[in-house]
Design an enzyme around this catalytic site. Structure first.
Site, mmCIF file in Angstrom:
data_model
loop_
_atom_site.group_PDB
_atom_site.id
_atom_site.type_symbol
_atom_site.label_atom_id
_atom_site.label_comp_id
_atom_site.label_asym_id
_atom_site.label_seq_id
_atom_site.Cartn_x
_atom_site.Cartn_y
_atom_site.Cartn_z
ATOM 1 N N ASP A 75 36.825 31.957 34.410
ATOM 2 C CA ASP A 75 35.731 31.714 35.363
ATOM 3 C C ASP A 75 35.173 30.293 35.298
ATOM 4 O O ASP A 75 34.902 29.683 36.328
ATOM 5 C CB ASP A 75 34.597 32.725 35.138
ATOM 6 C CG ASP A 75 34.988 34.122 35.598
ATOM 7 O OD1 ASP A 75 35.993 34.251 36.328
ATOM 8 O OD2 ASP A 75 34.301 35.091 35.235
ATOM 9 N N ASP A 134 32.360 35.840 27.231
ATOM 10 C CA ASP A 134 32.858 35.787 28.603
ATOM 11 C C ASP A 134 32.529 34.373 29.070
ATOM 12 O O ASP A 134 31.419 33.880 28.837
ATOM 13 C CB ASP A 134 32.102 36.821 29.454
ATOM 14 C CG ASP A 134 32.649 36.910 30.870
ATOM 15 O OD1 ASP A 134 33.149 37.981 31.228
ATOM 16 O OD2 ASP A 134 32.553 35.916 31.615
ATOM 17 N N THR A 158 39.346 37.063 29.083
ATOM 18 C CA THR A 158 40.252 38.198 29.234
ATOM 19 C C THR A 158 41.475 38.114 28.328
ATOM 20 O O THR A 158 41.949 39.128 27.807
ATOM 21 C CB THR A 158 40.729 38.245 30.708
ATOM 22 O OG1 THR A 158 39.575 38.338 31.534
ATOM 23 C CG2 THR A 158 41.621 39.436 30.965
ATOM 24 N N THR A 169 32.835 16.390 48.532
ATOM 25 C CA THR A 169 33.108 17.244 49.693
ATOM 26 C C THR A 169 33.219 18.716 49.297
ATOM 27 O O THR A 169 33.698 19.037 48.206
ATOM 28 C CB THR A 169 34.393 16.811 50.424
ATOM 29 O OG1 THR A 169 34.633 17.735 51.498
ATOM 30 C CG2 THR A 169 35.612 16.781 49.519
#
Ligand code: ASP
Length: 342
Positions: free
Chosen positions: A90, A57, A13, A278
């Site tokens: 992302d 992207d 972005t 975890t």
């Protein structure tokens, strides 16, 4: 001497601006970066820009992308004081983790940043992220060494160790978190470095060693109430699978169903590696804390302690690429190499 920073634009972005005619967001030509962000001229540094072609992207990031990025960093390593990698948010935590394991002996800053709003938009967070990242990448200590000597993510006034970071907010400007390690710096009126948290190379002047043989025969498996036997067996019987990152509950606990434990034990006995991390946002795996954690130790799992999934996965890619023997990888995965484990 004038400091030199290399900006590497990979996509995401941050590098977009609105086309005045179509109003669509499009990547802009990063060689013209100072036209878009004239503030950069005020630094008095040499700021060169290099753009991936095509830009992507970051959802399309893959190991080939990491090999390309690591190669660019290596090729330019001696010519710049620091590097700023502009990357979509992302998968930024995966890429920063991967670089931290692929670049051995790193002594210069490699700072990933991006933005939630494109740099060409009025309310963008991209300008501050970019400008502060450049300042951090150029910072030197009293002896003239880089203040930062590791792979980091800079976002919304905070500098984090890259392999400790996860994206946790899809909307806020504060998109990243490093729950198990403190920020390396906080940027306000002053830049406040957390000196004791920063990595310090034991010696300087070593050659940067690249690890580009990545073995991706790894799965990530998150347990959940109701997980089914066929699903687990299907994953564990994937052809060529060498390792699994198992996301367990709390401090490393799992269901105790015999079929589940039996399937895990069969995989490890056949030489496979299962790393216990975890699914909690913060804290560490301790397989000695509960009976439901101890059963995993008995099934042959290795302890990922407080590693993020992103770090465990990319560290496995690098270690499996380096060693054909899974036993060596299983030993090494528990030992910190780039500050990824407390
Ligand atoms: N999808 C975008 C990317 O990761 C989102 C962003 O840049 O923030 O490339």
């Amino acid at each position: 001497m004038e400091r030199k920073i290399l900006l590497i634009y990979t996509g995401g972005t941050i590098g977009m601006k609105q086309d005045p005619e179509t109003l669509l967001l499009k990547p802009f030509d990063f060689h013209q970066i100072t036209r878009e962000v004239p503030e950069l001229k005020k630094f008095g540094y040499v700021i060169d820009a290099l753009s991936f072609d095509p830009v992507i992207d970051s959802s399309d990031v893959n190991p080939a992308f990491w090999v390309k990025l690591a190669g660019i960093l290596k090729a330019n390593y001696d010519f710049y004081d620091g590097f700023v990698v502009l990357h979509g948010t992302d998968t930024m935590a995966y890429s920063a983790s991967a670089m931290s394991f692929m670049l051995e002996n790193l002594e210069k800053p490699v700072i990933f940043t991006g933005s939630q709003l494109p740099i060409g938009m009025l309310r963008t967070d991209g300008k501050e992220n970019l400008i502060s990242s450049i300042e951090l990448a150029a910072a030197q200590d009293a002896e003239g060494h880089p203040h930062i000597s590791e792979v980091c993510i800079y976002f919304d006034s905070q500098l984090f160790r890259g392999n400790r970071t996860t994206k946790y907010n899809a909307e806020n400007f504060r998109a990243f978190r490093s729950a198990n390690y403190p920020p390396l710096a906080e940027v306000g009126i002053h830049i406040r470095y957390n000196e004791s948290a920063l990595y310090r190379p034991p010696v300087r002047g070593r050659d940067l060693v690249l690890h580009t043989a990545l073995d991706t025969h790894v799965a990530v498996l998150k347990i959940f109430p109701g997980i089914s036997e066929p699903l687990v067996r299907a994953i564990l019987s994937t052809e060529g699978l060498r390792a699994v990152v198992l996301e367990t509950y709390g401090s490393g606990n799992s269901l105790s169903d015999p079929w589940f434990l039996g399937a895990l034990a069969a995989f490890t006995q056949a030489g496979g590696i299962i790393v216990n991390v975890t699914q909690c946002q913060a804290g560490t795996v301790d397989m000695g804390a509960y009976a439901n954690g101890d059963i995993l130790r008995q099934a042959g799992l290795v302890c990922g302690r407080d590693m993020t999934t992103e770090a465990a996965l990319t560290k496995l890619f690098v270690l499996l690429g380096q060693y054909a023997d899974n036993k060596i990888v299983a030993e090494k995965i528990e030992i910190g190499v780039s500050g990824e484990i407390s």
